[in-house]
Enzyme design. Structure first.
Site, PDB file in Angstrom:
ATOM      1  N   GLU A  96       0.850  -1.185   0.000  1.00  0.00           N
ATOM      2  CA  GLU A  96       0.000   0.000   0.000  1.00  0.00           C
ATOM      3  C   GLU A  96       0.895   1.248   0.000  1.00  0.00           C
ATOM      4  OE1 GLU A  96      -3.218   1.748   3.280  1.00  0.00           O
ATOM      5  OE2 GLU A  96      -2.162  -0.116   3.628  1.00  0.00           O
ATOM      6  N   ASP A 207      13.443  -1.213  14.249  1.00  0.00           N
ATOM      7  CA  ASP A 207      14.400  -0.309  13.585  1.00  0.00           C
ATOM      8  C   ASP A 207      13.756   1.080  13.473  1.00  0.00           C
ATOM      9  OD1 ASP A 207      16.633   0.616  12.259  1.00  0.00           O
ATOM     10  OD2 ASP A 207      16.190  -0.355  10.354  1.00  0.00           O
TER      11      ASP A 207
HETATM   12  P1  ADP Z   1      15.046   0.916   2.477  1.00  0.00           P
HETATM   13  O1  ADP Z   1      14.621  -0.497   2.710  1.00  0.00           O
HETATM   14  O2  ADP Z   1      15.938   1.062   1.289  1.00  0.00           O
HETATM   15  O3  ADP Z   1      15.642   1.564   3.716  1.00  0.00           O
HETATM   16  P2  ADP Z   1      12.491   2.243   2.944  1.00  0.00           P
HETATM   17  O4  ADP Z   1      11.559   1.131   3.253  1.00  0.00           O
HETATM   18  O5  ADP Z   1      12.989   3.023   4.104  1.00  0.00           O
HETATM   19  O6  ADP Z   1      13.723   1.715   2.067  1.00  0.00           O
HETATM   20  O7  ADP Z   1      11.746   3.184   1.902  1.00  0.00           O
HETATM   21  C1  ADP Z   1      12.397   4.303   1.275  1.00  0.00           C
HETATM   22  C2  ADP Z   1      11.558   5.564   1.425  1.00  0.00           C
HETATM   23  O8  ADP Z   1      10.302   5.368   0.794  1.00  0.00           O
HETATM   24  C3  ADP Z   1      11.250   5.905   2.882  1.00  0.00           C
HETATM   25  O9  ADP Z   1      12.178   6.787   3.403  1.00  0.00           O
HETATM   26  C4  ADP Z   1       9.849   6.503   2.812  1.00  0.00           C
HETATM   27  O10 ADP Z   1       9.931   7.911   2.681  1.00  0.00           O
HETATM   28  C5  ADP Z   1       9.256   5.942   1.559  1.00  0.00           C
HETATM   29  N1  ADP Z   1       8.272   4.870   1.850  1.00  0.00           N
HETATM   30  C6  ADP Z   1       8.498   3.681   2.462  1.00  0.00           C
HETATM   31  N2  ADP Z   1       7.401   2.914   2.484  1.00  0.00           N
HETATM   32  C7  ADP Z   1       6.431   3.645   1.857  1.00  0.00           C
HETATM   33  C8  ADP Z   1       5.056   3.386   1.529  1.00  0.00           C
HETATM   34  N3  ADP Z   1       4.460   2.234   1.839  1.00  0.00           N
HETATM   35  N4  ADP Z   1       4.366   4.373   0.898  1.00  0.00           N
HETATM   36  C9  ADP Z   1       4.962   5.550   0.564  1.00  0.00           C
HETATM   37  N5  ADP Z   1       6.256   5.835   0.826  1.00  0.00           N
HETATM   38  C10 ADP Z   1       6.989   4.891   1.462  1.00  0.00           C
END
Ligand code: ADP
Length: 299
Positions: A96, A207
């Site tokens: 989502e 985390d």
């Molecule tokens: P990584 O695993 O590389 O650390 P993240 O899961 O932190 O990546 O996701 C990267 C960026 O994407 C986050 O900093 C956040 O701003 C954005 N993000 C993460 N999950 C979502 C989501 N479900 N919907 C919108 N933006 C998201």
């Protein structure tokens, strides 16, 4: 369910007639590539992808997100699909899309309340089949790009020593000098006396630094990119303080629901030593000094 192409996954999760119209890179993470995908019906979904051989990252992330969502206390994106796409050479996780919103006045209080409730959610089903062991998780996962051991244990102090400090200290061995290695051993020996057992086990994001939560369009905190396990909630609070503290009102409301023992102040650097060692292992020598300082505090 695991899919074998991205197209198949989008159809399976979002509907037969749906396809990806556009992909826009999203920045901010440090491990994976991330995209906001616009679908043919105009809606958005969020995709993370990595090399095909790193599928296990996403399997673990999916398990963590499902566990957090099951608690129904705080915003967690729903997993839509995960898979590998041989043609593109990628593994991927679809979820989502969190539309971001404006932080209204009580954002931090609500965040504190909802996280405290998460930490009171039922945990037994996530640790061991017979529910006898309180701490750990039914599968190992990752903290950033490092493996994270979650072997179930009935003791929090033993769990933290054997599955958190010890593996990171072993990984860091070549980066530590002889004196610091001796001190690490001493710290492991005394860690049980430093870490009291919590009143109840808590499902933890694992985390929760500031980059792993955003304000959704509902004005509330949504949490993502977890390293889930069942542990002492103090370890989670400590992480929220490691790279910049949340506002006082967050901790005030949190404390009304889950009392924060004054001894937490003494313990929080020890919990965060796990993350500092992980950063030393992942990102290198700029974390040596912070690691050394914390070890010297306790030994
Ligand atoms: P990584 O695993 O590389 O650390 P993240 O899961 O932190 O990546 O996701 C990267 C960026 O994407 C986050 O900093 C956040 O701003 C954005 N993000 C993460 N999950 C979502 C989501 N479900 N919907 C919108 N933006 C998201």
């Amino acid at each position: 369910m695991k899919y074998y192409t991205l197209e198949e996954a989008v159809k399976g999760a979002c509907g037969e007639g749906i396809h990806i119209a556009e992909g826009k890179a999203v920045y901010g993470g440090d491990i994976n590539r991330a995209y906001r995908l616009t679908l043919s019906d105009g809606s958005y979904i969020f995709m993370k992808c990595n090399n095909i051989k790193n599928f296990s990252f996403f399997k673990a992330e999916e398990e963590g997100l499902r566990a957090l969502r099951a608690a129904k206390t705080i915003g967690v994106p729903k997993v839509l699909a995960l898979g590998t796409d041989k043609k593109r050479g990628i593994s991927f996780l679809l979820m989502e899309y969190i539309n971001s919103g404006l932080r209204v006045n009580d954002y931090s209080e609500t965040f504190g309340r909802e996280l405290a409730m998460l930490h009171r959610a039922k945990t037994a089903e996530f640790v061991s089949e017979n529910g006898e062991l309180s701490f750990g998780f039914y599968a190992d996962n990752y903290i950033g790009a490092s493996p994270q051991k979650n072997t179930p244990n009935s003791s929090w102090a033993e769990f933290f020593r054997d599955c958190r400090l010890l593996p990171q200290m072993e990984r860091a061995e070549k980066k530590l000098d002889a004196e610091l290695k001796r001190k690490c051993e001493k710290l492991l020996d005394k860690s049980e006396s430093l870490l009291p057992e919590p009143e109840f086990p808590s499902l933890l994001h694992g985390d929760l630094w500031s980059g792993n939560s955003i304000c959704g369009s509902d004005g509330k905190a949504w949490i993502f990119d977890p390293a889930v396990y069942v542990g002492n909630f103090e370890a989670e609070l400590a992480m929220t303080e490691l790279f910049g503290r949340l506002p006082n009102s967050f901790y005030g409301v949190y404390n009304e629901i889950n009392h924060i023992d004054p001894g937490y102040e003494e313990r929080k650097d020890l919990y965060n030593l796990y993350h500092l060692l992980n950063h030393l292992n992942l990102f290198g020598s700029s974390y040596f000094e912070p690691v050394r300082q914390v070890i010297n505090r306790y030994v």
